[in-house]
Design a protein around this motif. Sequence first.
Motif, short mmCIF file in Angstrom:
data_model
loop_
_atom_site.label_atom_id
_atom_site.label_comp_id
_atom_site.label_asym_id
_atom_site.label_seq_id
_atom_site.Cartn_x
_atom_site.Cartn_y
_atom_site.Cartn_z
N LYS A 1 -39.43 24.69 -8.09
CA LYS A 1 -38.15 24.48 -7.40
C LYS A 1 -37.28 23.44 -8.09
O LYS A 1 -36.56 22.68 -7.45
CB LYS A 1 -38.38 24.11 -5.93
N TRP A 2 -37.38 23.41 -9.40
CA TRP A 2 -36.54 22.50 -10.18
C TRP A 2 -35.06 22.84 -10.01
O TRP A 2 -34.20 21.97 -9.94
CB TRP A 2 -36.93 22.56 -11.67
N GLN B 1 -40.87 28.10 -10.16
CA GLN B 1 -42.11 27.85 -9.43
C GLN B 1 -42.11 26.47 -8.76
O GLN B 1 -42.52 26.33 -7.61
CB GLN B 1 -43.28 27.96 -10.40
N ASP C 1 -29.65 20.72 -8.70
CA ASP C 1 -28.32 20.78 -8.08
C ASP C 1 -27.87 19.42 -7.56
O ASP C 1 -26.68 19.20 -7.36
CB ASP C 1 -28.30 21.80 -6.93
N GLY C 2 -28.81 18.51 -7.33
CA GLY C 2 -28.46 17.16 -6.87
C GLY C 2 -28.21 16.20 -8.01
O GLY C 2 -27.80 15.07 -7.79
N GLY D 1 -38.61 18.78 -6.83
CA GLY D 1 -38.84 19.85 -7.81
C GLY D 1 -39.15 19.43 -9.23
O GLY D 1 -38.69 20.08 -10.17
N LEU E 1 -23.80 25.08 -2.81
CA LEU E 1 -23.43 26.34 -2.15
C LEU E 1 -21.92 26.36 -2.02
O LEU E 1 -21.29 25.31 -1.85
CB LEU E 1 -24.05 26.43 -0.75
N VAL F 1 -30.35 11.90 -4.31
CA VAL F 1 -30.76 13.01 -3.44
C VAL F 1 -32.28 13.09 -3.37
O VAL F 1 -32.95 13.06 -4.42
CB VAL F 1 -30.20 14.36 -3.95
N ARG G 1 -26.82 21.14 1.13
CA ARG G 1 -26.51 21.81 -0.14
C ARG G 1 -25.01 22.10 -0.27
O ARG G 1 -24.46 22.12 -1.37
CB ARG G 1 -27.34 23.09 -0.30
N GLU H 1 -26.89 31.48 -5.20
CA GLU H 1 -27.16 30.52 -4.12
C GLU H 1 -28.65 30.51 -3.80
O GLU H 1 -29.27 31.56 -3.67
CB GLU H 1 -26.37 30.92 -2.86
N PHE H 2 -29.19 29.31 -3.73
CA PHE H 2 -30.63 29.18 -3.39
C PHE H 2 -30.76 28.89 -1.91
O PHE H 2 -29.97 28.16 -1.35
CB PHE H 2 -31.26 28.04 -4.19
N ARG I 1 -23.32 30.41 -11.67
CA ARG I 1 -22.36 29.67 -10.84
C ARG I 1 -22.29 30.27 -9.44
O ARG I 1 -22.03 29.58 -8.47
CB ARG I 1 -20.97 29.72 -11.47
N LYS I 2 -22.52 31.58 -9.37
CA LYS I 2 -22.40 32.28 -8.08
C LYS I 2 -23.73 32.32 -7.32
O LYS I 2 -23.76 32.66 -6.15
CB LYS I 2 -21.91 33.71 -8.31
N GLU J 1 -33.31 23.98 -7.50
CA GLU J 1 -32.71 23.40 -6.31
C GLU J 1 -32.55 21.89 -6.49
O GLU J 1 -31.53 21.31 -6.12
CB GLU J 1 -33.58 23.66 -5.07
N TYR J 2 -33.58 21.28 -7.09
CA TYR J 2 -33.55 19.83 -7.29
C TYR J 2 -32.41 19.44 -8.23
O TYR J 2 -31.68 18.47 -8.00
CB TYR J 2 -34.90 19.34 -7.84
N ARG K 1 -23.61 23.72 -13.28
CA ARG K 1 -24.40 24.96 -13.42
C ARG K 1 -24.28 25.48 -14.86
O ARG K 1 -25.24 26.03 -15.41
CB ARG K 1 -23.90 26.00 -12.43
#
Lengths: 211, 296
Positions: free
Chosen positions: A62-63, A60, A68-69, B88, B54, B82, B48, A210-211, A207-208, A65-66, A74
């Motif tokens: 979007k943690w 909800q 990933d930085g 998020g 990605l 970032v 990304r 994608e957002f 791992r596969k 996506e965040y 993963r």
Amino acid sequence: MKGLLIKDLYMAFRHCGVLLVIALVFIGVSIADADNALFAFFPALFAGVVPLTVMSCDEQCKWNEYADGLPYSRAQMVSVKYILGLLCFVPLCILSVAGFMLRAAVLQQSVEAAQLCADAALLFAVNLLFPACTLPFFFRFGANKGRIAYYAVIGAFFAFVAALGISSFGAPAAEPIAIPAYAAYIFLGCAALLFAISWLLSVWFYRKREF
Amino acid sequence: MNENAIEIHDLTKKRGKFSIQDLSLTLPKGCIMGLVGENGAGKTTLIRLILGALQKDGGSIAVLGRESGGKDFRSVKEDIGVVPDEIGFPYSMNAKLVGSVMRRTYKKWDEALYEKYLADMSLPASQPFKDYSRGMKMKLGIAVALSHRPQLLILDEATNGLDPVARDEAVTAFGEFTRDEGHAVLISSHIVGDLEKICDYIAFLHKGKLLLCEEKDALLEKYGVLRCPKESLAGLPEGAVAGKRESPYGVEALVRRDLLPEGMPVSNVSLEELFVFMVKGNGAAETASFEEDFFA
């Protein structure tokens, strides 16, 4: 991974803390209803919901996506949810067993130690199975679609309970199909194996993704 | 020692109908690169991909000298700050809790610096994140991104939603960040004016393709705007007109100064004009297709 765990534990407490209160209510109900000990074991069944709730919150806000930085892999992001599941259900299982023993003491019922251990093993197994069956779907499809798996597992569990005719734990039910102690331990072993496979599968899915 | 913060060669990535095609760009250390593109141009996808979130279909991406998404890329992320377009953090958490999570996330986390940013940006540490305005959320994201002393900052629409004063402060902070020659910033934004202030390099992205990637000053020197009657354009050398806008009163054309005959009245072009000309002024078909996408 400590940071992820701290965040998830906070989220679990914030959003699922009420489960502790409900757990105590269920233990109270089991004491009041002398014919049915199953209520004492219900609290442990809530534990499987905790990682799913945290995952829904993550999605909800979007943690995912965040995160990933952040310097996490993963695999770590997946593992923390399984660890959270373990951290939640172990104390809740202990609380359930303690609740059952309290019930037995209050109602002056005898508790068969061997049967209680087998029941506890069964409880642990069910708790392992719940996240094992649902989490891979959550990691593959996200929380929204993953909920379908959640409802399916809940439905399957109650169908299983109904089929076995289990109405009480630790004490003989009216006419239940008796589960031998060794079967409970084998069931626990299988559930642990499935939990491990599920963990690896979720890592592979995520791992596969994608957002 | 690698002198480039980011090196991308022949990057390709397909996502449904959208694709990034043969994209190559280099961001040297000590520089700020602005990534400009309309909605759906592929800016976030590119960012990304750079972060290894990605999987690319082809080409290579090196960040701070390491292959993006490689086995040891996690340690590279320790040196990257970032700020995504949506911060998020869980809604129920506050800045204090965010700090305690990040302290256990980054090895080089500087708690005192984080608290200084919170104070400087007037962010209430105990207020839940859900009660923050968009500007406050962005500020918190920027504070977190800077508090582990990264070498590379990646900002995806980070100045959007900030009021003009806060935007100016943020832009100044990014400029100060690159005073250290080992630091670099990649910033995507719709607000081209912000990029014009601080960027050394500009990359124009349109429908997954890199229209250009050049030094900002060289770019602004290279191009100009020529206002003239429609028929005057026909006499210009081939390749001199990079884009044009026609109106009943004449033509506005983006032209290359070095290809024009001497003495033609060419005015300076802003980055925003340059981008709009390049995207919208390259023929009717291109314009129509862009407008369809943009207003869809």
